[in-house]
Design a protein around this motif. Structure first.
Motif, PDB file in Angstrom:
ATOM      1  N   TYR A 161      -6.072  63.264  22.088  1.00 14.20           N
ATOM      2  CA  TYR A 161      -5.987  64.627  22.613  1.00 14.20           C
ATOM      3  C   TYR A 161      -4.721  64.859  23.435  1.00 14.20           C
ATOM      4  O   TYR A 161      -4.596  65.885  24.114  1.00 14.20           O
ATOM      5  CB  TYR A 161      -7.230  64.940  23.454  1.00 14.20           C
ATOM      6  N   GLY A 162      -3.789  63.918  23.369  1.00 12.68           N
ATOM      7  CA  GLY A 162      -2.519  64.090  24.059  1.00 12.68           C
ATOM      8  C   GLY A 162      -2.581  63.805  25.545  1.00 12.68           C
ATOM      9  O   GLY A 162      -1.695  64.215  26.305  1.00 12.68           O
ATOM     10  N   GLY A 163      -3.612  63.083  25.973  1.00 11.02           N
ATOM     11  CA  GLY A 163      -3.757  62.763  27.384  1.00 11.02           C
ATOM     12  C   GLY A 163      -3.117  61.443  27.752  1.00 11.02           C
ATOM     13  O   GLY A 163      -2.480  60.779  26.930  1.00 11.02           O
ATOM     14  N   ARG A 164      -3.309  61.047  29.007  1.00  8.82           N
ATOM     15  CA  ARG A 164      -2.762  59.793  29.508  1.00  8.82           C
ATOM     16  C   ARG A 164      -3.910  58.863  29.848  1.00  8.82           C
ATOM     17  O   ARG A 164      -4.978  59.305  30.272  1.00  8.82           O
ATOM     18  CB  ARG A 164      -1.897  60.023  30.750  1.00  8.82           C
ATOM     19  N   THR A 165      -3.647  57.557  29.719  1.00  4.36           N
ATOM     20  CA  THR A 165      -4.725  56.598  29.956  1.00  4.36           C
ATOM     21  C   THR A 165      -4.181  55.282  30.497  1.00  4.36           C
ATOM     22  O   THR A 165      -3.057  54.876  30.174  1.00  4.36           O
ATOM     23  CB  THR A 165      -5.554  56.376  28.672  1.00  4.36           C
ATOM     24  N   ILE A 166      -4.976  54.630  31.328  1.00  4.85           N
ATOM     25  CA  ILE A 166      -4.636  53.336  31.928  1.00  4.85           C
ATOM     26  C   ILE A 166      -5.709  52.326  31.536  1.00  4.85           C
ATOM     27  O   ILE A 166      -6.900  52.589  31.684  1.00  4.85           O
ATOM     28  CB  ILE A 166      -4.582  53.429  33.468  1.00  4.85           C
ATOM     29  N   GLY A 167      -5.288  51.174  31.041  1.00  5.72           N
ATOM     30  CA  GLY A 167      -6.210  50.092  30.716  1.00  5.72           C
ATOM     31  C   GLY A 167      -6.087  48.969  31.731  1.00  5.72           C
ATOM     32  O   GLY A 167      -4.971  48.525  32.029  1.00  5.72           O
ATOM     33  N   ILE A 168      -7.203  48.528  32.273  1.00  2.93           N
ATOM     34  CA  ILE A 168      -7.227  47.396  33.215  1.00  2.93           C
ATOM     35  C   ILE A 168      -7.872  46.228  32.480  1.00  2.93           C
ATOM     36  O   ILE A 168      -9.018  46.339  32.039  1.00  2.93           O
ATOM     37  CB  ILE A 168      -8.044  47.704  34.484  1.00  2.93           C
ATOM     38  N   ILE A 169      -7.170  45.127  32.344  1.00  4.83           N
ATOM     39  CA  ILE A 169      -7.688  44.015  31.548  1.00  4.83           C
ATOM     40  C   ILE A 169      -8.041  42.810  32.407  1.00  4.83           C
ATOM     41  O   ILE A 169      -7.512  42.620  33.506  1.00  4.83           O
ATOM     42  CB  ILE A 169      -6.694  43.591  30.443  1.00  4.83           C
ATOM     43  N   ALA A 170      -8.951  42.006  31.881  1.00 12.64           N
ATOM     44  CA  ALA A 170      -9.239  40.682  32.437  1.00 12.64           C
ATOM     45  C   ALA A 170      -8.291  39.709  31.743  1.00 12.64           C
ATOM     46  O   ALA A 170      -7.997  39.865  30.555  1.00 12.64           O
ATOM     47  CB  ALA A 170     -10.685  40.300  32.182  1.00 12.64           C
ATOM     48  N   GLY A 171      -7.817  38.707  32.459  1.00 13.68           N
ATOM     49  CA  GLY A 171      -6.827  37.812  31.870  1.00 13.68           C
ATOM     50  C   GLY A 171      -5.462  38.483  31.838  1.00 13.68           C
ATOM     51  O   GLY A 171      -5.271  39.574  32.379  1.00 13.68           O
ATOM     52  N   GLY A 172      -4.500  37.801  31.192  1.00 15.49           N
ATOM     53  CA  GLY A 172      -3.134  38.302  31.162  1.00 15.49           C
ATOM     54  C   GLY A 172      -2.769  38.991  29.864  1.00 15.49           C
ATOM     55  O   GLY A 172      -3.527  38.979  28.897  1.00 15.49           O
ATOM     56  N   PHE A 173      -1.565  39.571  29.841  1.00 16.08           N
ATOM     57  CA  PHE A 173      -1.106  40.322  28.670  1.00 16.08           C
ATOM     58  C   PHE A 173      -1.028  39.468  27.410  1.00 16.08           C
ATOM     59  O   PHE A 173      -1.107  39.986  26.298  1.00 16.08           O
ATOM     60  CB  PHE A 173       0.275  40.925  28.944  1.00 16.08           C
TER      61      PHE A 173
END
Length: 286
Positions: A161-173
């Motif tokens: 929908y053209g919005g913005r989002t942040i992902g928080i992860i466990a562990g590293g990239f």
């Protein structure tokens, strides 16, 4: 090494707990003596002093820190202006966040955590489809945990929908979990934002996930739960939000569905029942 690199190095030392780092910073706010011999005597009362000292002398760790920056991995410490004020106000906030993507999302006026069952049903997905257009229209940044199910649907729908989002992860990239969301995560690292309090090489451990949830709640102005079993990890996120005085919202569900037990109980306990996006927007004042 500058102060920021020293702090990152300290957080990477085995045995350097949040409390130990806090004590060290009170003694030496600039970490100017971190590598000096007399600093070793200051550490000696701590049970983990030996492992901390060993890692402070590790050239490999110092080289890794420099490589993070060379590989365009942002490092945001609690002392940097980019560090989200909301998160800084929480209990024992992470000293360091590793970031890939658009750091401007950390200063977004309204961030809404959206979490739920890893086994998303058609009802849960349709609930996201119903609520998100209006939320995105009002520029709510969607925060979630890049997990299977509702989390992934929340990220994907926000982007669609053209919005913005942040992902928080466990562990590293370097170890995205679950693997099925690796493509989504990599796309978000380019155009959205992915955060972790763990260095890129860290494999996700079981205890990382509830710790990750405290950041999801802590960085957000409110938390929306869409589908949750009775003992769902999403309820841990809701608990963190409640403890930090943030708004908690829940989508009600069928009383015979196991995926609605958690959300329905949250509503019984005082979470705001959500039928339309307006129910969220009026509480977040957006």
């Amino acid at each position: 090494m500058n102060f920021k690199q020293k702090l990152v190095h300290l957080t990477l030392c085995r045995g350097a707990s949040w409390d130990i780092i806090y004590t060290i910073l009170k003694k030496d706010p600039q970490l100017s003596s971190l590598y000096d011999l007399h600093f070793h005597s200051f550490l000696s009362p701590f049970k983990t002093a030996a492992s901390i000292l060993e890692d402070l002398n590790s050239q490999r760790i110092r080289e890794n820190i420099l490589q993070y920056e060379q590989n365009h991995i942002g490092i945001v410490t609690i002392f940097d202006h980019e560090y989200p004020l909301l998160l800084k106000e929480t209990y024992k906030p992470p000293w360091v966040l590793y970031a890939k993507g658009d750091l401007s999302l950390l200063s977004a006026k309204k961030r809404l955590a959206v979490v739920g069952s890893r086994q998303a049903t058609a009802f849960g997905i349709k609930s996201i489809e119903l609520l998100f257009p209006e939320l995105i229209k009002h520029q709510a940044v969607i925060v979630s945990g890049l997990a299977a199910g509702i989390d992934a649907e929340a990220h994907k729908t926000a982007i669609r929908y053209g919005g913005r989002t942040i992902g928080i992860i466990a562990g590293g990239f370097g170890h995205i979990y679950p693997e099925q969301n690796e493509h989504l995560a990599k796309g978000m690292m380019l155009r959205q934002l992915v955060l972790s309090e763990y260095p890129p090489h860290a494999r996700p451990q079981k205890w990382h996930f509830p710790m990750r949830n405290r950041i999801i709640a802590g960085i957000s102005h409110g938390t929306l739960i869409i589908e949750a079993k009775k003992r769902s990890g999403s309820l841990i996120t809701a608990d963190y939000a409640l403890h930090e005085g943030r708004e908690v919202f829940a989508v009600p569900g069928h009383i015979l569905s196991p995926y609605s037990v958690g959300t329905n109980e949250l509503i019984q306990q005082g979470a705001k029942l959500v039928i339309t996006a307006k129910d969220i927007l009026e509480e977040l004042k957006i």
